[in-house]
Motif scaffolding. Sequence first.
Motif, PDB file in Angstrom:
ATOM      1  N   TYR A  35      23.961  93.467 139.047  1.00 19.80           N
ATOM      2  CA  TYR A  35      22.563  93.086 138.832  1.00 19.80           C
ATOM      3  C   TYR A  35      22.155  93.380 137.398  1.00 19.80           C
ATOM      4  O   TYR A  35      22.804  94.143 136.673  1.00 19.80           O
ATOM      5  CB  TYR A  35      21.647  93.853 139.805  1.00 19.80           C
ATOM      6  CG  TYR A  35      21.729  95.355 139.686  1.00 19.80           C
ATOM      7  CD1 TYR A  35      20.860  96.067 138.844  1.00 19.80           C
ATOM      8  CD2 TYR A  35      22.685  96.090 140.394  1.00 19.80           C
ATOM      9  CE1 TYR A  35      20.936  97.440 138.720  1.00 19.80           C
ATOM     10  CE2 TYR A  35      22.772  97.471 140.276  1.00 19.80           C
ATOM     11  CZ  TYR A  35      21.897  98.138 139.437  1.00 19.80           C
ATOM     12  OH  TYR A  35      21.991  99.508 139.313  1.00 19.80           O
ATOM     13  N   ASP A  36      21.031  92.759 136.991  1.00 23.66           N
ATOM     14  CA  ASP A  36      20.393  93.017 135.697  1.00 23.66           C
ATOM     15  C   ASP A  36      19.063  93.710 135.951  1.00 23.66           C
ATOM     16  O   ASP A  36      18.349  93.380 136.916  1.00 23.66           O
ATOM     17  CB  ASP A  36      20.145  91.713 134.940  1.00 23.66           C
ATOM     18  CG  ASP A  36      21.441  91.012 134.539  1.00 23.66           C
ATOM     19  OD1 ASP A  36      22.368  91.717 134.125  1.00 23.66           O
ATOM     20  OD2 ASP A  36      21.517  89.776 134.669  1.00 23.66           O
ATOM     21  N   VAL A  37      18.730  94.674 135.098  1.00 23.79           N
ATOM     22  CA  VAL A  37      17.438  95.348 135.186  1.00 23.79           C
ATOM     23  C   VAL A  37      16.450  94.607 134.305  1.00 23.79           C
ATOM     24  O   VAL A  37      16.712  94.361 133.117  1.00 23.79           O
ATOM     25  CB  VAL A  37      17.544  96.822 134.766  1.00 23.79           C
ATOM     26  CG1 VAL A  37      16.174  97.513 134.859  1.00 23.79           C
ATOM     27  CG2 VAL A  37      18.557  97.548 135.632  1.00 23.79           C
ATOM     28  N   SER A  38      15.311  94.217 134.883  1.00 25.78           N
ATOM     29  CA  SER A  38      14.306  93.451 134.135  1.00 25.78           C
ATOM     30  C   SER A  38      13.799  94.236 132.931  1.00 25.78           C
ATOM     31  O   SER A  38      13.418  95.398 133.045  1.00 25.78           O
ATOM     32  CB  SER A  38      13.129  93.105 135.066  1.00 25.78           C
ATOM     33  OG  SER A  38      12.144  92.391 134.371  1.00 25.78           O
ATOM     34  N   GLY A  39      13.830  93.562 131.747  1.00 26.89           N
ATOM     35  CA  GLY A  39      13.338  94.191 130.523  1.00 26.89           C
ATOM     36  C   GLY A  39      14.353  95.048 129.810  1.00 26.89           C
ATOM     37  O   GLY A  39      14.040  95.636 128.774  1.00 26.89           O
ATOM     38  N   VAL A  40      15.562  95.162 130.354  1.00 26.98           N
ATOM     39  CA  VAL A  40      16.607  95.971 129.737  1.00 26.98           C
ATOM     40  C   VAL A  40      17.771  95.061 129.356  1.00 26.98           C
ATOM     41  O   VAL A  40      18.307  94.336 130.203  1.00 26.98           O
ATOM     42  CB  VAL A  40      17.096  97.085 130.694  1.00 26.98           C
ATOM     43  CG1 VAL A  40      18.218  97.876 130.040  1.00 26.98           C
ATOM     44  CG2 VAL A  40      15.942  97.999 131.061  1.00 26.98           C
ATOM     45  N   SER A  41      18.133  95.075 128.087  1.00 26.52           N
ATOM     46  CA  SER A  41      19.253  94.257 127.629  1.00 26.52           C
ATOM     47  C   SER A  41      20.548  95.045 127.727  1.00 26.52           C
ATOM     48  O   SER A  41      20.548  96.274 127.738  1.00 26.52           O
ATOM     49  CB  SER A  41      19.014  93.802 126.188  1.00 26.52           C
ATOM     50  OG  SER A  41      18.884  94.929 125.336  1.00 26.52           O
ATOM     51  N   ASP A  64      24.889  95.094 129.306  1.00 20.55           N
ATOM     52  CA  ASP A  64      25.792  94.619 130.334  1.00 20.55           C
ATOM     53  C   ASP A  64      25.170  94.760 131.713  1.00 20.55           C
ATOM     54  O   ASP A  64      24.234  95.542 131.931  1.00 20.55           O
ATOM     55  CB  ASP A  64      27.111  95.402 130.293  1.00 20.55           C
ATOM     56  CG  ASP A  64      27.843  95.195 128.979  1.00 20.55           C
ATOM     57  OD1 ASP A  64      27.641  94.137 128.345  1.00 20.55           O
ATOM     58  OD2 ASP A  64      28.603  96.105 128.579  1.00 20.55           O
ATOM     59  N   LYS A  65      25.720  94.016 132.662  1.00 20.05           N
ATOM     60  CA  LYS A  65      25.269  94.095 134.036  1.00 20.05           C
ATOM     61  C   LYS A  65      25.615  95.459 134.638  1.00 20.05           C
ATOM     62  O   LYS A  65      26.633  96.050 134.309  1.00 20.05           O
ATOM     63  CB  LYS A  65      25.931  92.998 134.876  1.00 20.05           C
ATOM     64  CG  LYS A  65      25.387  91.601 134.650  1.00 20.05           C
ATOM     65  CD  LYS A  65      26.109  90.603 135.546  1.00 20.05           C
ATOM     66  CE  LYS A  65      25.498  89.205 135.425  1.00 20.05           C
ATOM     67  NZ  LYS A  65      24.174  89.135 136.076  1.00 20.05           N
ATOM     68  N   SER A  66      24.743  95.925 135.512  1.00 18.61           N
ATOM     69  CA  SER A  66      25.023  97.162 136.251  1.00 18.61           C
ATOM     70  C   SER A  66      25.815  96.815 137.499  1.00 18.61           C
ATOM     71  O   SER A  66      25.721  95.694 138.038  1.00 18.61           O
ATOM     72  CB  SER A  66      23.718  97.866 136.622  1.00 18.61           C
ATOM     73  OG  SER A  66      22.967  98.195 135.464  1.00 18.61           O
ATOM     74  N   CYS A  67      26.590  97.770 137.978  1.00 20.24           N
ATOM     75  CA  CYS A  67      27.486  97.505 139.108  1.00 20.24           C
ATOM     76  C   CYS A  67      27.513  98.704 140.044  1.00 20.24           C
ATOM     77  O   CYS A  67      27.570  99.855 139.594  1.00 20.24           O
ATOM     78  CB  CYS A  67      28.893  97.197 138.599  1.00 20.24           C
ATOM     79  SG  CYS A  67      30.116  96.943 139.903  1.00 20.24           S
ATOM     80  N   VAL A  68      27.464  98.417 141.339  1.00 21.12           N
ATOM     81  CA  VAL A  68      27.612  99.434 142.378  1.00 21.12           C
ATOM     82  C   VAL A  68      28.786  99.023 143.261  1.00 21.12           C
ATOM     83  O   VAL A  68      28.769  97.938 143.852  1.00 21.12           O
ATOM     84  CB  VAL A  68      26.332  99.582 143.240  1.00 21.12           C
ATOM     85  CG1 VAL A  68      26.559 100.590 144.353  1.00 21.12           C
ATOM     86  CG2 VAL A  68      25.154 100.007 142.372  1.00 21.12           C
ATOM     87  N   VAL A  69      29.815  99.867 143.337  1.00 19.48           N
ATOM     88  CA  VAL A  69      31.014  99.565 144.130  1.00 19.48           C
ATOM     89  C   VAL A  69      30.732  99.848 145.606  1.00 19.48           C
ATOM     90  O   VAL A  69      30.144 100.875 145.955  1.00 19.48           O
ATOM     91  CB  VAL A  69      32.213 100.389 143.636  1.00 19.48           C
ATOM     92  CG1 VAL A  69      33.464 100.077 144.468  1.00 19.48           C
ATOM     93  CG2 VAL A  69      32.473 100.108 142.162  1.00 19.48           C
ATOM     94  N   LEU A  70      31.165  98.943 146.470  1.00 17.05           N
ATOM     95  CA  LEU A  70      30.920  99.063 147.906  1.00 17.05           C
ATOM     96  C   LEU A  70      32.098  99.724 148.612  1.00 17.05           C
ATOM     97  O   LEU A  70      33.250  99.605 148.177  1.00 17.05           O
ATOM     98  CB  LEU A  70      30.685  97.676 148.522  1.00 17.05           C
ATOM     99  CG  LEU A  70      29.587  96.821 147.897  1.00 17.05           C
ATOM    100  CD1 LEU A  70      29.506  95.479 148.607  1.00 17.05           C
ATOM    101  CD2 LEU A  70      28.246  97.537 147.950  1.00 17.05           C
TER     102      LEU A  70
END
Length: 281
Positions: free
Chosen positions: A135-141, A143-149
């Motif tokens: 996902y991308d955090v709105s207003g923050v430039s 790389d994409k953030s990632c959560v491993v399942l």
Amino acid sequence: KQWYQRRVAITAGGQAVDELELSLLQATEGSKKKDTDVSTTALSKVYQLTGFSDPIYAEAYINVNQYDIVLDVLVVNQTPDTLQNLTLELATLGDLKLVDKPSPITLAGNDFCNTKAQVKVASTETGIIFGNIVYDVSGVSGDKSCVVLNDIHIDIMDYIVPATCTDTEFRKMWAEFEWENKVSVQSNINDMNQYLDHILKCTNMRCLTPKQALEGDCGFLAANLYAKSVFGEDALANISIEKMSDSGALSGHIRIRAKSQGMALSLGDKITHSQKKEAGA
């Protein structure tokens, strides 16, 4: 003054109890519920995919429909930020094929949503579903953030049903099937027939040996088991156990034969897991 007649109820123990007091007691303490085995409820199909401290909490409900598996995934945004392009990326291992990929979504702060993914099952070979949430955090430039399942292991028992065949057919398949898995008996159960029932329950197999042949107390037991998958795969098993005269414990082996390696290994893993679970109970 207003007068009312207080009714008396008879409890299961035969004691007389004022109904008004009984109702007040139930309202304040709540009614006692019987302990429910989670493995027999819908909760057994819920898999926690992320931790409670992760920025995104996710859990999946597995709905098995013969050849298809539908993952109903609950996604919770545990941050105050708006998450954009949130995508559930899944991959499979084994005879599983991802059919529908979830579409990207936008999730407001402290909000939640449900997304679904469909997986096609081709055989009873052990299957694993794994992946991550990006996902991308709105207003923050950046790389994409990632959560491993966490991985989801598909239960082959959803695809195996008890079946029957003749002794001749059993011997013919036993000679033809090239894959064999041998599992040692390690159990706290000391009764041989009770152990046989335990194996039948955990593998969904049917005992082909007549009950008359299993009666009596001779110190050993041998039985043939058979099951069939919804994909037409046959599974054979032979259980040979004896009761040790000195300790009273059971000793022996369970031999599993199948045409495919996946079926033989999966059933063997199921028996080993059930023995460990029963030993730790």
